[in-house]
Scaffold this motif. Structure first.
Motif, PDB file in Angstrom:
ATOM      1  N   GLY A 121       0.825  -1.237   0.000  1.00  9.50           N
ATOM      2  CA  GLY A 121       0.000   0.000   0.000  1.00  9.50           C
ATOM      3  C   GLY A 121       0.835   1.252   0.000  1.00  9.50           C
ATOM      4  N   THR A 122       2.170   1.091   0.137  1.00  2.00           N
ATOM      5  CA  THR A 122       3.006   2.284   0.081  1.00  2.00           C
ATOM      6  C   THR A 122       3.042   2.815  -1.357  1.00  2.00           C
ATOM      7  OG1 THR A 122       4.388   1.307   1.777  1.00  2.00           O
ATOM      8  CG2 THR A 122       5.289   3.217   0.613  1.00  2.00           C
ATOM      9  N   ALA A 123       2.860   4.147  -1.460  1.00  2.00           N
ATOM     10  CA  ALA A 123       2.847   4.746  -2.808  1.00  2.00           C
ATOM     11  C   ALA A 123       4.215   4.651  -3.432  1.00  2.00           C
ATOM     12  CB  ALA A 123       2.416   6.202  -2.716  1.00  2.00           C
ATOM     13  N   MET A 124       4.240   4.329  -4.733  1.00  2.00           N
ATOM     14  CA  MET A 124       5.505   4.235  -5.457  1.00  2.00           C
ATOM     15  C   MET A 124       6.052   5.636  -5.699  1.00  2.00           C
ATOM     16  SD  MET A 124       7.617   2.089  -6.900  1.00  2.00           S
ATOM     17  CE  MET A 124       6.795   0.560  -7.302  1.00  2.00           C
ATOM     18  N   PRO A 125       7.261   5.943  -5.192  1.00  2.00           N
ATOM     19  CA  PRO A 125       7.796   7.292  -5.437  1.00  2.00           C
ATOM     20  C   PRO A 125       8.151   7.497  -6.911  1.00  2.00           C
ATOM     21  CG  PRO A 125       9.342   5.968  -4.165  1.00  2.00           C
ATOM     22  CD  PRO A 125       8.175   5.114  -4.417  1.00  2.00           C
ATOM     23  N   PRO A 126       8.201   8.759  -7.349  1.00  2.00           N
ATOM     24  CA  PRO A 126       8.493   9.035  -8.765  1.00  2.00           C
ATOM     25  C   PRO A 126       9.896   8.600  -9.144  1.00  2.00           C
ATOM     26  CG  PRO A 126       8.514  11.054  -7.491  1.00  2.00           C
ATOM     27  CD  PRO A 126       7.997  10.003  -6.573  1.00  2.00           C
ATOM     28  N   ASP A 127      10.065   8.233 -10.433  1.00  2.00           N
ATOM     29  CA  ASP A 127      11.371   7.820 -10.933  1.00  2.00           C
ATOM     30  C   ASP A 127      12.317   9.002 -10.997  1.00  2.00           C
ATOM     31  OD1 ASP A 127      10.901   5.100 -11.340  1.00  2.00           O
ATOM     32  OD2 ASP A 127       9.785   5.557 -13.200  1.00  2.00           O
ATOM     33  N   LYS A 128      13.588   8.725 -10.794  1.00  2.59           N
ATOM     34  CA  LYS A 128      14.568   9.806 -10.880  1.00  2.59           C
ATOM     35  C   LYS A 128      14.795  10.190 -12.334  1.00  2.59           C
ATOM     36  CE  LYS A 128      19.166  11.050  -9.223  1.00  2.59           C
ATOM     37  NZ  LYS A 128      20.452  10.452  -8.764  1.00  2.59           N
ATOM     38  N   ASN A 129      14.891   9.204 -13.202  1.00  6.00           N
ATOM     39  CA  ASN A 129      15.065   9.474 -14.642  1.00  6.00           C
ATOM     40  C   ASN A 129      13.900   8.859 -15.399  1.00  6.00           C
ATOM     41  OD1 ASN A 129      17.735  10.486 -14.068  1.00  6.00           O
ATOM     42  ND2 ASN A 129      18.331   8.332 -13.840  1.00  6.00           N
ATOM     43  N   PRO A 130      12.775   9.574 -15.469  1.00  4.69           N
ATOM     44  CA  PRO A 130      11.571   8.989 -16.066  1.00  4.69           C
ATOM     45  C   PRO A 130      11.821   8.466 -17.469  1.00  4.69           C
ATOM     46  CG  PRO A 130      11.133  11.181 -15.196  1.00  4.69           C
ATOM     47  CD  PRO A 130      12.601  10.975 -15.107  1.00  4.69           C
ATOM     48  N   ASP A 131      12.625   9.205 -18.280  1.00  4.55           N
ATOM     49  CA  ASP A 131      12.849   8.809 -19.664  1.00  4.55           C
ATOM     50  C   ASP A 131      13.498   7.416 -19.742  1.00  4.55           C
ATOM     51  OD1 ASP A 131      11.870  11.205 -20.274  1.00  4.55           O
ATOM     52  OD2 ASP A 131      13.845  12.159 -20.623  1.00  4.55           O
ATOM     53  N   LYS A 132      14.494   7.292 -18.880  1.00  2.50           N
ATOM     54  CA  LYS A 132      15.290   6.062 -18.927  1.00  2.50           C
ATOM     55  C   LYS A 132      14.454   4.852 -18.574  1.00  2.50           C
ATOM     56  CE  LYS A 132      19.856   6.535 -18.089  1.00  2.50           C
ATOM     57  NZ  LYS A 132      21.032   6.682 -17.248  1.00  2.50           N
TER      58      LYS A 132
END
Lengths: 266, 385
Positions: free
Chosen positions: B363-374
């Motif tokens: 249930g923990t929210a997935m944090p945003p990616d550091k390099n979304p493109d990659k």
């Protein structure tokens, strides 16, 4: 004929031109002086004066008013054209009123009266002269100059300004009619604009200077009539000469009078 | 109609005209209406004449009776006005007289302004204040100045357009660089050819790069070079930071495994795993328990520059993640890395840096990616595979 030349024959006989002119002026001066002297002495010919005033004044009124109306109309039509060119169309009433009351009214009246009355007086007196009626009046102890000349001259002097007023009135009125037909304008506004800046100095001197015109017409016509010689030809030439000379002297006198009026009132 | 009556009618008619004329002109001169006298002094009356109109509020309300010159050179001209009595309530002591012109070239007239209601009414013969008239000659002088300036400006514009003309003429004739560019077709042809050649060059360069990549791949597996990559701990620099997240997830981890980097890696400055057996407990926990997000948090130690330490931390994270994913079975998308870069760490005593594996509950929210493109690119390539 050659010993007593009329003004016409004096003009036409070249060697005596100057002499004839001088003679005419001399005789004219004496005549005027005699008439003046006769006129101021009683008894006054009142009935004859009234008859002459009617003849000169009332009977000339329609003719003079018609001439004035024609003048006013023509002025409105002609002046409008030139004023439009300068973009001064609003000055049309002023122009018409000013022209009519200062110059056109008086001079048109004088010329019409000198035509109608001058010829009338000249022919009437000449006819009386050649038929020796004047001599008959003189033998009945009545001065023909007082009875015939002074009454006619006085009638001319009195009638002229009155006729001029009538001519100016019909000139201004017909000027308004002509203006309002081209571009509607009320009579009140026309009069208001027309008399804008007009003073008594524009109206009264130019109206009453016609007394002088009357004097000239009366004197010249009476003089020409009373010195007529010969028969019917003399009557004709007398009538013609009185019209020609009175018209000429009226116009010449107008030049002098306008100058005098301008000197005195401005 | 007998003669006497006709004569009477003639005389009455013409006298009526005379009286009408006198009345019309007289009313213009206020001869028959009560008036009072008002004076104003001007240094210059700009051609105002006797008999001119006096306007109050734009309405004709009087005439100029006289314009008198002063008695001495220091004095002013006195304009005496005959005012209609009806204006007496409006014109007050503080009213101002000004000389104005009808239209641009019309007659002059005097305008008298309304007074203030608290001021006293004027008495006959009073003098009110005045403003000097605006004179046509002054206007013309000003307009003249303006025209002069305008003319100078036009001259400048003329010069500029003259220059422009000569420039454009030169261009037209093919003189100068721009002219040559515009007029010489051969230059365009050259450009065209060059562009075509460049196109071909780029195409061959692409082929060359592809070949080079293949060569590199081969080299990596060549025994002479394999050691370098092995020692480094990972083969492809492009994979660095692939599963990195921008920040730690919210909430507290249910389980935490702490390792000193010295226990897991071969050398202080490489990402080559050595003591990977020690990861067994963490790997087994991940494989055996349900969880939301697991994060490999790596501090690279206090040695080296920030840049190399960030690369080192990312490299170690990559190596660790690959190891765990390959050796223990679970949903590898939930295993993320977080590189802290150059930091000594809390538990490490060696100074090589430290590794934490933090396991967050379901249930923990997935944090945003550091390099979304990659990661995107990687995901899409994975799905296409």
């Amino acid at each position: 004929m050659s010993t007593n030349p009329t003004a016409v024959s004096a003009v036409h006989s070249k060697p005596n031109l100057l002499l004839g002119m001088l003679e005419w002026f001399g005789e004219f001066g004496i005549f005027v002086w005699q008439v003046l002297c006769a006129a101021i002495k009683p008894p006054f010919e009142f009935k004859e004066f009234v008859r002459q005033l009617d003849e000169v004044g009332s009977r000339s009124l329609p003719l003079v008013m018609l001439a004035g109306a024609a003048t006013g109309t023509v002025l409105a039509l002609e002046t409008r054209q030139s004023l439009v060119q300068f973009g001064a169309k609003s000055l049309l009433p002023t122009t018409i009123v000013y022209s009519v009351i200062t110059e056109m009214g008086p001079i048109i009246t004088a010329l019409v009266v000198s035509g109608r009355v001058g010829a009338g007086i000249g022919a009437e007196l000449a006819a009386m002269k050649v038929t020796e009626q004047i001599d008959a009046i003189a033998t009945s102890a009545v001065d023909p100059r007082r009875l015939l000349a002074s009454t006619r001259i006085a009638a001319c002097i009195i009638a002229m300004p009155l006729l001029t007023l009538a001519a100016s009135f019909s000139g201004v009125f017909m000027g308004w009619v002509a203006s309002t037909l081209m571009e509607p304008i009320t009579l009140v506004r026309f009069i208001n604009q027309g008399f804008q800046g007009a003073g008594f100095k524009d109206f009264l001197p130019s109206t009453f200077k016609t007394c002088v015109f009357g004097l000239i017409i009366g004197c010249v016509a009476s003089f020409q009539g009373m010195r007529a010689r010969g028969g019917a030809q003399g009557v004709g030439s007398s009538a013609t000469t009185s019209v020609v000379l009175s018209s000429l002297f009226v116009i010449l006198a107008d030049v002098v009078l306008v100058k005098i009026i301008l000197l005195i009132w401005s | 109609m007998n003669r006497t009556a006709r004569l009477g009618a003639f005389i009455l008619f013409t006298l009526a005209i005379l009286l009408t004329g006198i009345f019309i002109i007289g009313s213009k001169r206020y001869l028959f209406t009560p008036t009072y006298e008002l004076k104003a002094q001007f240094a210059n009356v700009a051609g105002l004449q006797q008999g001119a109109d006096v306007m109050v509020g734009g309405l004709h309300a009087g005439t100029v009776k006289a314009v008198d010159l002063p008695n001495n050179p220091d004095g002013k001209l006195t304009v005496t006005m005959m005012m209609n009595e009806s204006t007496r309530k409006i014109v007050r002591k503080n009213s101002i007289a000004s000389i104005e012109t009808e239209g641009l070239l019309g007659n002059q007239y005097v305008a008298v302004s309304f007074g203030a209601s608290d001021q006293a009414e004027v008495k006959s013969g009073d003098t009110i204040a005045s403003v000097p008239p605006l004179q046509m000659s002054e206007l013309v002088a000003k307009a003249n100045g303006l025209l002069g300036e305008g003319q100078a400006a036009m001259k400048n514009i003329n010069q500029v357009s003259e220059h422009l003309k000569s420039v454009s003429a030169k261009i037209d004739q093919g003189q100068g660089t721009v002219g040559a560019l515009i007029n010489d077709r051969s230059i365009y042809n050259n450009f065209d050819e060059t562009a075509k050649k460049a196109d071909a060059t780029v195409a061959s360069a692409q082929t060359g790069i592809k070949d080079f990549q293949d060569n590199m791949e081969a080299l990596k597996h060549n025994f002479l070079l394999r050691g370098f990559f092995k020692n480094r701990g990972y083969e492809d620099s492009a994979d660095l930071g692939k599963d990195a997240i921008a920040n730690a997830p919210d909430g507290t981890p249910v389980k935490e495994f702490d390792y000193d980097a010295k226990d897991l890696f071969d050398k202080q400055d490489t990402a080559r795993l050595k003591g990977q057996k020690k990861l067994k407990d963490a790997g087994e926990y991940l494989a055996g328990n349900d969880f939301g997000v697991a994060v490999i948090e790596i501090a690279a130690g206090a040695k080296g520059s920030s840049d190399t330490d960030m690369t080192l931390a990312e490299g170690r994270a990559l190596a660790l993640r690959d190891y765990i994913v390959q050796h223990y079975g679970f949903d590898d998308t939930k295993l993320k890395t977080l590189s802290l870069g150059k930091q000594p760490g809390e538990v490490s005593k060696s100074g090589w840096g430290e590794i934490k594996i933090l396991i967050y509950p379901v249930g923990t929210a997935m944090p945003p990616d550091k390099n979304p493109d990659k990661s995107q690119q990687d995901n899409s390539s994975q799905s296409s595979r």
